[in-house]
Design a protein around this motif. Sequence first.
Motif, PDB file in Angstrom:
ATOM      1  N   VAL A  59       0.857  -1.183   0.000  1.00 20.67           N
ATOM      2  CA  VAL A  59       0.000   0.000   0.000  1.00 20.67           C
ATOM      3  C   VAL A  59       0.894   1.233   0.000  1.00 20.67           C
ATOM      4  O   VAL A  59       1.765   1.379   0.867  1.00 20.67           O
ATOM      5  CB  VAL A  59      -0.945   0.017   1.224  1.00 20.67           C
TER       6      VAL A  59
ATOM      7  N   ALA B 249       2.067  -0.738  -5.742  1.00 18.45           N
ATOM      8  CA  ALA B 249       1.024  -0.547  -4.732  1.00 18.45           C
ATOM      9  C   ALA B 249      -0.349  -0.991  -5.248  1.00 18.45           C
ATOM     10  O   ALA B 249      -0.733  -0.660  -6.367  1.00 18.45           O
ATOM     11  CB  ALA B 249       0.966   0.916  -4.315  1.00 18.45           C
TER      12      ALA B 249
ATOM     13  N   ALA C 126      -3.043  -0.212  -3.488  1.00 19.62           N
ATOM     14  CA  ALA C 126      -3.900   0.901  -3.070  1.00 19.62           C
ATOM     15  C   ALA C 126      -2.987   2.069  -2.750  1.00 19.62           C
ATOM     16  O   ALA C 126      -1.810   1.877  -2.402  1.00 19.62           O
ATOM     17  CB  ALA C 126      -4.749   0.535  -1.859  1.00 19.62           C
TER      18      ALA C 126
ATOM     19  N   PHE D 220      -8.574  -2.888   2.865  1.00 19.88           N
ATOM     20  CA  PHE D 220      -7.572  -3.940   2.702  1.00 19.88           C
ATOM     21  C   PHE D 220      -8.213  -5.300   2.408  1.00 19.88           C
ATOM     22  O   PHE D 220      -7.596  -6.148   1.777  1.00 19.88           O
ATOM     23  CB  PHE D 220      -6.688  -4.014   3.935  1.00 19.88           C
TER      24      PHE D 220
END
Length: 231
Positions: free
Chosen positions: A6, A45, A47, A228
């Motif tokens: 992330v 990533a 997110a 998540f």
Amino acid sequence: MADITVGVVVFPGSNCDHDTMHAVASFDGVKPVMLWHGSHDLQGAKAILLPGGFSYGDYLRAGSIARFSPIMKEVVEAAGRGIPVLGICNGFQVLLESGLLEGALSKNRDKKFLCCDTFIKPVNCSTMFTSLYQQDEVLSIPIAHGEGNYFAPPETVASLLEHDQIVFRYCDANGKVTDETNPNGSVNNIAGIVNRAGNVLGLMPHPERASEKLLGSDDGRRMFESLFRQL
């Protein structure tokens, strides 16, 4: 299983990047990485989080210079591919300036910087950021901003309402939405909105500052957990 990566974007003037990384790292199987504003590398990533602070000193307007940074070019393109993006406080301001969300933010109604606990409630729990909340559940999440007064043309607000893009509203401890419970003057008591595709959320309150009981509230933790679980 490998960790989910992330990204936390770091602009000159970001001051909630480490707080956000701490909140992200508290989840098993989630690995935060810092994404420097001058880079074009999202480091894989799954997110992207835009933290609070004062990107580029908030010169001109909050978020107005950050939108031109190299990393934001990549964030905009990634959002177009469906990568989730969460903008918190200054991050929300950057999302609006970048055109990833509609509307704008102006100075607070009383022209004062606000730093306090506030109550908000989720009014759309079908997003990837709010699936672990209950509709109209009252949350205690702090704010810290000088330009959090959300506004948009009437037709934009009507569109947000029609497509359930208003995600959070300011309220009181009992969930009542009134002008008195609106700390900054935002139209319709709006505290956070999502884009039409549902993968970009911006909000003024700071969930990373309400991510564990030690901080006084962990009501913001489920926002990260909701996200998540989708990755």
